[in-house]
Write a protein that holds these residues in place. Structure first.
Motif, PDB file in Angstrom:
ATOM      1  N   GLU A 662       0.830  -1.200   0.000  1.00 55.10           N
ATOM      2  CA  GLU A 662       0.000   0.000   0.000  1.00 55.10           C
ATOM      3  C   GLU A 662       0.869   1.255   0.000  1.00 55.10           C
ATOM      4  O   GLU A 662       0.605   2.225  -0.721  1.00 55.10           O
ATOM      5  CB  GLU A 662      -0.925   0.007   1.226  1.00 55.10           C
ATOM      6  N   GLN A 663       1.921   1.251   0.815  1.00 51.63           N
ATOM      7  CA  GLN A 663       2.835   2.387   0.832  1.00 51.63           C
ATOM      8  C   GLN A 663       3.526   2.545  -0.523  1.00 51.63           C
ATOM      9  O   GLN A 663       3.702   3.662  -1.018  1.00 51.63           O
ATOM     10  CB  GLN A 663       3.885   2.198   1.933  1.00 51.63           C
ATOM     11  N   PHE A 664       3.909   1.415  -1.124  1.00 45.82           N
ATOM     12  CA  PHE A 664       4.605   1.441  -2.404  1.00 45.82           C
ATOM     13  C   PHE A 664       3.718   2.047  -3.489  1.00 45.82           C
ATOM     14  O   PHE A 664       4.158   2.888  -4.278  1.00 45.82           O
ATOM     15  CB  PHE A 664       5.037   0.026  -2.770  1.00 45.82           C
ATOM     16  N   ARG A 665       2.445   1.624  -3.547  1.00 46.12           N
ATOM     17  CA  ARG A 665       1.524   2.157  -4.558  1.00 46.12           C
ATOM     18  C   ARG A 665       1.276   3.648  -4.328  1.00 46.12           C
ATOM     19  O   ARG A 665       1.188   4.427  -5.285  1.00 46.12           O
ATOM     20  CB  ARG A 665       0.201   1.386  -4.524  1.00 46.12           C
ATOM     21  N   ALA A 666       1.157   4.023  -3.051  1.00 43.65           N
ATOM     22  CA  ALA A 666       0.935   5.445  -2.745  1.00 43.65           C
ATOM     23  C   ALA A 666       2.123   6.293  -3.192  1.00 43.65           C
ATOM     24  O   ALA A 666       1.963   7.409  -3.708  1.00 43.65           O
ATOM     25  CB  ALA A 666       0.695   5.626  -1.247  1.00 43.65           C
ATOM     26  N   LEU A 667       3.332   5.770  -3.030  1.00 45.00           N
ATOM     27  CA  LEU A 667       4.527   6.502  -3.457  1.00 45.00           C
ATOM     28  C   LEU A 667       4.540   6.695  -4.968  1.00 45.00           C
ATOM     29  O   LEU A 667       4.957   7.742  -5.476  1.00 45.00           O
ATOM     30  CB  LEU A 667       5.794   5.763  -3.005  1.00 45.00           C
ATOM     31  N   ALA A 668       4.094   5.648  -5.684  1.00 41.65           N
ATOM     32  CA  ALA A 668       4.032   5.758  -7.145  1.00 41.65           C
ATOM     33  C   ALA A 668       3.060   6.858  -7.548  1.00 41.65           C
ATOM     34  O   ALA A 668       3.321   7.632  -8.489  1.00 41.65           O
ATOM     35  CB  ALA A 668       3.608   4.419  -7.740  1.00 41.65           C
ATOM     36  N   GLN A 669       1.936   6.954  -6.825  1.00 45.55           N
ATOM     37  CA  GLN A 669       0.952   7.984  -7.146  1.00 45.55           C
ATOM     38  C   GLN A 669       1.472   9.388  -6.817  1.00 45.55           C
ATOM     39  O   GLN A 669       1.092  10.364  -7.470  1.00 45.55           O
ATOM     40  CB  GLN A 669      -0.338   7.724  -6.361  1.00 45.55           C
ATOM     41  N   LYS A 670       2.346   9.485  -5.803  1.00 43.26           N
ATOM     42  CA  LYS A 670       2.859  10.794  -5.396  1.00 43.26           C
ATOM     43  C   LYS A 670       4.023  11.257  -6.275  1.00 43.26           C
ATOM     44  O   LYS A 670       4.514  12.376  -6.119  1.00 43.26           O
ATOM     45  CB  LYS A 670       3.333  10.757  -3.940  1.00 43.26           C
ATOM     46  N   GLY A 671       4.479  10.410  -7.182  1.00 40.88           N
ATOM     47  CA  GLY A 671       5.552  10.816  -8.077  1.00 40.88           C
ATOM     48  C   GLY A 671       6.943  10.510  -7.579  1.00 40.88           C
ATOM     49  O   GLY A 671       7.931  11.044  -8.110  1.00 40.88           O
ATOM     50  N   CYS A 672       7.074   9.634  -6.562  1.00 39.77           N
ATOM     51  CA  CYS A 672       8.386   9.297  -6.029  1.00 39.77           C
ATOM     52  C   CYS A 672       9.116   8.384  -7.023  1.00 39.77           C
ATOM     53  O   CYS A 672       8.516   7.475  -7.607  1.00 39.77           O
ATOM     54  CB  CYS A 672       8.229   8.606  -4.673  1.00 39.77           C
ATOM     55  N   ILE A 673      10.423   8.567  -7.229  1.00 39.19           N
ATOM     56  CA  ILE A 673      11.184   7.825  -8.235  1.00 39.19           C
ATOM     57  C   ILE A 673      11.646   6.475  -7.708  1.00 39.19           C
ATOM     58  O   ILE A 673      11.541   5.454  -8.394  1.00 39.19           O
ATOM     59  CB  ILE A 673      12.410   8.646  -8.688  1.00 39.19           C
ATOM     60  N   GLU A 674      12.175   6.433  -6.453  1.00 41.25           N
ATOM     61  CA  GLU A 674      12.749   5.207  -5.905  1.00 41.25           C
ATOM     62  C   GLU A 674      12.184   4.934  -4.520  1.00 41.25           C
ATOM     63  O   GLU A 674      11.636   5.823  -3.864  1.00 41.25           O
ATOM     64  CB  GLU A 674      14.283   5.321  -5.803  1.00 41.25           C
ATOM     65  N   ALA A 675      12.346   3.674  -4.090  1.00 41.97           N
ATOM     66  CA  ALA A 675      11.873   3.272  -2.770  1.00 41.97           C
ATOM     67  C   ALA A 675      12.889   2.322  -2.146  1.00 41.97           C
ATOM     68  O   ALA A 675      13.614   1.608  -2.850  1.00 41.97           O
ATOM     69  CB  ALA A 675      10.503   2.602  -2.858  1.00 41.97           C
TER      70      ALA A 675
END
Length: 703
Positions: A662-675
């Protein structure tokens, strides 16, 4: 001959003694020469000393020492004098002759004071106070040779003569002596009662004892030092050199002698002693004088008189120095000293031990109540703003308190226990006071054991690097790994860095340890296939090292790693330091071809200005924002804002602490490049990295 009032040739590590000492050197009342006991050479001389020795300052400071200017006949005795003083730490007064290049001989009286000591107490540098007594010495020699009455009517210096007839108890003195005592001029003798009435009360008994002891031993003479009060109110220091006369039955009949006014010399010695025992900046007692007074207080405590030792330092003092400069920092220390004095009684002692560290001896009070009240007053007064050089400066203080006799009856023990209590007070927060408790010693011992273990561990190669992958959000492809330090302790097992890194920074071990981490990380990354990057954290202490750029360059060269694959992570703490020097170091690193990342972004307060001033390659968003994704609206908004800002600045963003899909998908939506986080992998040792990379590569292809 040198025309300058003071010439110097100082070693790099010699501290400035301040205006008071310089005024002595500039004085023409006596010769002054500073001597390095290690090399036996002059470090500083004044013009009066140059005149006495018949040499210029340039000649004296060109590698010469006392033995080069003394008369050959006195050379052995002079060397013995310096050797004895360097060994015992105490220098006796002496007379010797200086031989000028033209053959002129000058008699001099030498008094030596220790100016600087080594850590073990041995003298390191001394200052010699030299008086020209040529005229007095020659006169005494003539009088002794002729065995006539001592009539010293010299017009050189402040020297007089006298004769004390023990039969009549009258003192006959010359015009020079009358001038020294402030007596009316004339030929009439002075009664012994009037003669000694001018002597300070505390000196009379000592003079009587010394004279009687010399007469009892049938000594030829004796030298006496004493003080007098002149009728005009002046306090003068005098030195009397006596010769006793005896009758046929060895009964003393009279004393003849010369009197020299040594007031300036004694005052100079007192000023030098003050310099040696007081802090030049604040005027407070220094560590040496504090220790002596603490020993005295301990002796009284053994007789039942309790006291308290308060150790304190300033909160945020380093920030003042770093942001406003050392000049204002010095002004702050002076102002702090003034406030501390105002809160203490005359029977108490406050000292500056060094830096922003102060210590107080609070005596003759009921404890612990009085110590608590004093500590609270000090916290209150030092929290009040200081107006300094147009700036309003706010600091504060933390205090540690030890009590005698409860916490010890040794000076070192009480000071150590006060330091431990201060350490606890600072750990608990700023503006606090803390009394020593026995368990603090156990914790400090554990800290010392940890320090010893760390030093041993570096030699025994007990440290190991683990690696955690950094994944591209869009493709789930591993783009890099972060090197994370672990300690394989032989008893405690695998120790995480937050348990020992702070201590390595305190004791300076972070520099060799950080160098090893860089070399090992680059060497490991060079073995990985592809263009996977390796991220290495740099501590603020490591970043401040002058050799950092050379260390990075050497690690790249020896490993053969492409500089573009090395990523150096720094925190905002680094950026808060000397900005210009920090930016210079960052640009030099960037010139090597490495990448620079801002770590833990968002936990400080000045990140945006630094992102504008330096072109970081990456910004790592702190895990505290990732953790709250989906739970608070603020975290998502902050991540979206940071990602958008970095995209506009051509910087990559990496979100730390990713643990759920869930955190990973949210980061993708926020425009984050890497995790980066446990969702992909826990940190793994180097031997597991190839297999882990292969596994994550398959997962990326499958997704």
């Amino acid at each position: 001959m040198s025309a300058t009032p003071c010439s110097r040739s100082r070693p790099d590590d010699a501290p400035a003694e301040g205006a008071a000492f310089d005024s002595l050197l500039n004085s023409d009342t006596a010769g002054f020469a500073e001597v390095d006991l290690g090399t036996g050479r002059f470090l500083r001389v004044n013009s009066r000393f140059c005149a006495m020795t018949g040499r210029s300052a340039a000649e004296l400071l060109d590698g010469r020492g006392p033995s080069h200017v003394v008369h050959p006949a006195d050379r052995a005795a002079d060397r013995a004098l310096w050797r004895e003083g360097a060994s015992s730490g105490r220098f006796r007064e002496a007379e010797k002759r200086y031989l000028h290049p033209d053959g002129t001989v000058v008699w001099a009286r030498l008094s030596v004071a220790v100016l600087v000591r080594w850590a073990d107490g041995r003298p390191r540098r001394c200052v010699a106070i030299v008086q020209d007594v040529t005229a007095a010495h020659r006169t005494l020699e003539r009088l002794h040779a002729s065995e006539s009455l001592l009539r010293l009517t010299m017009d050189v210096g402040r020297i007089g003569s006298f004769r004390h007839d023990f039969t009549t108890d009258q003192v006959q003195c010359c015009a020079g002596t009358r001038a020294l005592y402030g007596l009316p001029q004339g030929e009439e003798p002075v009664s012994a009662a009037d003669w000694f009435a001018a002597v300070l009360v505390e000196d009379r008994h000592r003079l009587r004892e010394q004279s009687q002891a010399a007469i009892g031993a049938r000594a030829e003479g004796v030298t006496l030092d004493y003080r007098i009060h002149r009728p005009d109110g002046q306090l003068r220091h005098l030195e009397a050199r006596l010769r006793f006369g005896y009758d046929g039955r060895d009964h003393v009949t009279h004393a003849t002698g010369a009197i020299i006014d040594v007031t300036e010399q004694r005052e100079a010695e007192a000023r030098i002693a003050h310099i040696a025992h007081h802090d030049a900046l604040t005027g407070l007692p220094n560590r040496t004088l504090f220790r002596a007074r603490l020993e005295q207080q301990v002796a009284r405590a053994r007789r039942g008189e309790g006291f308290a030792v308060l150790c304190l330092d300033l909160d945020r003092f380093k920030e003042v120095n770093d942001t406003l400069g050392h000049s204002l920092g010095d002004a702050l220390l002076h102002a702090v000293a003034t406030r501390l004095r105002a809160e203490l009684r005359d029977v108490d002692t406050v000292a500056r031990l060094g830096g922003d560290e102060f210590a107080i001896i609070q005596s003759q009070v009921s404890q612990p109540g009085e110590a608590t009240r004093l500590a609270r007053r000090l916290i209150e007064v030092l929290t009040q703003p200081f107006e300094l050089q147009g700036h309003q400066v706010v600091v504060g203080t933390s205090l540690g308190i030890s009590l005698a006799p409860e916490d010890g009856l040794e000076a070192d023990t009480l000071l150590k226990n006060g330091d431990m209590a201060l350490y606890r007070a600072k750990a608990d927060g700023r503006g606090r006071l803390c009394f020593f408790e026995p368990e603090m010693d156990a914790k400090m011992q554990a800290r010392r054991r940890l320090e010893m273990d760390l030093r041993r561990a570096l030699v025994a190669r007990e440290f190991e690097l683990f690696f955690q992958p950094i994944v591209e959000v869009r493709s789930r492809r591993v783009t890099g790994l972060e090197a994370l330090l672990r300690w394989n302790h032989p008893e405690r097992g695998l120790v995480p860095p937050d348990s020992f890194i702070p201590l390595t920074e305190e004791i300076g071990l972070i520099l060799p340890l950080g160098e090893w981490v860089l070399e090992e990380a680059c060497a490991q990354a060079a073995r990985w296939a592809g263009d996977t990057t390796i991220a290495v954290n740099l501590s603020p202490v490591q970043f401040s090292s002058r050799g950092l750029v050379d260390t990075v360059e050497r690690a790249l060269r020896e490993s053969g790693l492409d500089p573009r694959r090395l990523e150096l992570e720094i925190t905002e703490t680094v950026m808060l330091r000397d900005t210009e020097a920090t930016l210079s170091t960052l640009h030099r690193l960037k010139a090597l071809g490495v990448r620079i990342a801002m770590d833990d972004f968002g936990t400080g307060y000045s990140s945006l200005s630094y992102l504008q001033r330096f072109p970081f390659d990456k910004v790592k968003i702190d895990r505290c924002f990732t953790r709250d994704l989906g739970q608070t609206q603020q975290s998502g908004a902050i991540i979206r804002a940071v990602a958008g800002m970095c995209q506009g600045l051509d910087m990559r963003t990496t979100a730390e602490g990713v643990e759920t899909e869930e955190q990973f998908r949210a980061l993708a939506q926020k425009g984050c490049i890497e995790a980066q986080g446990y969702l992909f992998s826990h940190p793994r040792p180097a031997v597991e990295i190839p297999a882990m990379l292969a596994r994550l590569s398959q997962f990326a292809c499958a997704s």
